[in-house]
Design an enzyme around this catalytic site. Structure first.
Site, PDB file in Angstrom:
ATOM      1  N   LYS A  52      16.286  -1.927  -3.975  1.00  0.00           N
ATOM      2  CA  LYS A  52      15.249  -2.215  -4.960  1.00  0.00           C
ATOM      3  C   LYS A  52      15.846  -2.819  -6.230  1.00  0.00           C
ATOM      4  O   LYS A  52      15.334  -3.810  -6.775  1.00  0.00           O
ATOM      5  CB  LYS A  52      14.484  -0.935  -5.301  1.00  0.00           C
ATOM      6  CG  LYS A  52      13.506  -1.057  -6.448  1.00  0.00           C
ATOM      7  CD  LYS A  52      12.395  -2.060  -6.170  1.00  0.00           C
ATOM      8  CE  LYS A  52      11.360  -2.047  -7.290  1.00  0.00           C
ATOM      9  NZ  LYS A  52      10.277  -3.009  -7.046  1.00  0.00           N
ATOM     10  N   CYS A 109       9.593  -3.776 -13.908  1.00  0.00           N
ATOM     11  CA  CYS A 109      10.657  -3.866 -12.899  1.00  0.00           C
ATOM     12  C   CYS A 109      11.788  -4.800 -13.315  1.00  0.00           C
ATOM     13  O   CYS A 109      12.897  -4.365 -13.608  1.00  0.00           O
ATOM     14  CB  CYS A 109      10.069  -4.308 -11.562  1.00  0.00           C
ATOM     15  SG  CYS A 109       9.071  -3.049 -10.749  1.00  0.00           S
TER      16      CYS A 109
END
Length: 416
Positions: free
Chosen positions: A214, A268
């Protein structure tokens, strides 16, 4: 142990948690959503949403009406728990796991033998194991993966979200999922849960690998955006149209330069690369440099706008768009917010803020007296300088004649 989960709890009802809860609830699964914000809980229980995402309001209303979705402020017993709480940065760019630790403390008392806990929050490598330690410390009466890898009482896994705002409901179902259990048994249980609503592939790996996957995805994006942003600075310095440069360079079969902008936003891409830097700072100079380029872009835009002001023209400056990307209301880490703050320190001019997806000035700008939220027509009528910061669809239809007597700073290349 049954493969189908009938009752799942989602902890954190934000931009990922609420869509996840709504999608599962509309598949006939009983969902209990947990959020510490009582106002958010009340709105959801009325069948309303507190975030902008295409069709999310329809799914929430349908799920609540059918009795498949309810929201509460503290966790209740369930078969499985998905944790989707924020993992922000501290002032020194180190990871802040405070929300996650508090979630673990709140969750521990309601855990029961046979439960599955899945962490979806973007996290530094090793966080899933740390979560297990927190839960095990609070519940010594239960066996966790470290105690019994083959048959723990509580299975724990990590599966990061990888959805694009504006397409969340589609990508939650269609995208592949990376699933990293603390043991194989944990992974198998997590796969069983996601198979109830995910049509993409479920790709099994370890928890630590999934965590770094991720982070790598977002650091990759951040680094490539930094290249585009640096190229835009160079183009400006040598008086070359960077948009034409990128368009022509991308005709090369192995070149795909991204589009520059005012910086990088969202929870993010603007945050996660720092998690890698924090894990191995001496090994991540490129990732750290990319962060520097992208974080420095708002100040550059503000300086450019301030330098363009005519002392004899006292008209306001208009900033079009505050969200970090087009056609959503998400202001988290938005570079547009940083531009406004930088600009307010450079000029006393009134700053007109146009953001069609919000109805009140955001808290991050509430302390700036010169910043005023207004509609597009007012901004175009009053401003002498216009900075396009977000390429919302509402701005694409502006007639060129309405921009003729203004200084334009187009950070998105929308008005070329």
């Amino acid at each position: 142990m049954a493969n189908r989960f009938e009752h799942i709890s989602v902890i954190g009802l934000g931009y990922v948690g609420l869509p996840t809860a709504a999608v599962m609830a509309n598949r006939g699964i009983k969902i209990t959503g947990v959020d510490t914000n009582a106002s958010t809980v009340a709105r959801i229980n009325r069948g309303e949403t507190h975030i902008v995402e295409p069709d999310l309001d329809i799914l929430v209303r349908s799920a609540v009406s059918a009795g498949n979705l309810k929201a509460v402020t503290v966790p209740e017993p369930a078969e499985a728990f998905i944790i989707a709480v924020p993992t922000p940065l501290n002032g020194d760019n180190s990871p802040d796991l405070g929300y996650l630790k508090k979630s673990a403390e709140d969750l521990a008392p309601v855990l029961e033998k046979g439960n599955l806990v899945i962490l979806e929050s973007t996290s530094p490598v090793g966080t899933t194991a740390k979560l297990a330690e927190w839960l095990a410390s609070a519940r010594p009466d239960l066996k966790f993966p470290a105690d019994d890898p083959e048959a723990p009482d509580i299975n724990i896994a990590y599966s990061p979200e990888r959805v694009l705002p504006g397409r969340v409901l589609i990508e939650l179902v269609d995208n592949d999922r990376v699933i990293g259990g603390l043991t194989k048994a944990c992974s198998d249980r997590a796969v069983a849960l996601y198979k109830q609503f995910v049509e993409g592939a479920c790709l099994i790996t370890s928890a630590t690998t999934a965590e770094l996957v991720k982070l790598a995805e977002n650091a990759f994006r951040d680094t490539n955006i930094a290249f585009a942003n640096e190229l835009s600075l160079i183009g400006e310095a040598v008086d070359v149209d960077v948009w034409e440069v990128i368009e022509l360079a991308n005709r090369h079969p192995r070149v795909d330069i991204l589009r520059p902008g005012p910086g990088v936003g969202g929870h993010c891409i603007a945050i996660d690369p720092w998690f890698i830097v924090a894990s191995a700072p001496e090994l991540a100079p490129l990732i750290k440099a990319a962060r520097g380029v992208n974080d420095g872009k708002p100040a550059h835009i503000a300086r450019r706008a301030a330098a363009s002001l005519d002392a004899d023209d006292g008209r306001p400056i208009a900033c079009l768009g505050l969200a970090y990307k087009a056609n959503i209301d998400d202001l988290r880490e938005s570079p547009a917010i940083a531009v406004v703050r930088e600009l307010s320190a450079l000029t006393a001019r009134e700053i007109l803020l146009v953001e069609p997806h919000i109805d009140a000035i955001p808290d991050a700008l509430a302390d700036i007296p010169s910043a005023v939220l207004c509609d597009l027509d007012d901004a175009l009528a009053k401003a002498g300088t216009i900075i396009l910061l977000t390429d919302h669809g509402a701005f694409k239809s502006i007639e060129k004649s309405r921009l003729a007597d203004k200084v334009l700073i187009d950070t998105r290349g929308m008005w070329r």
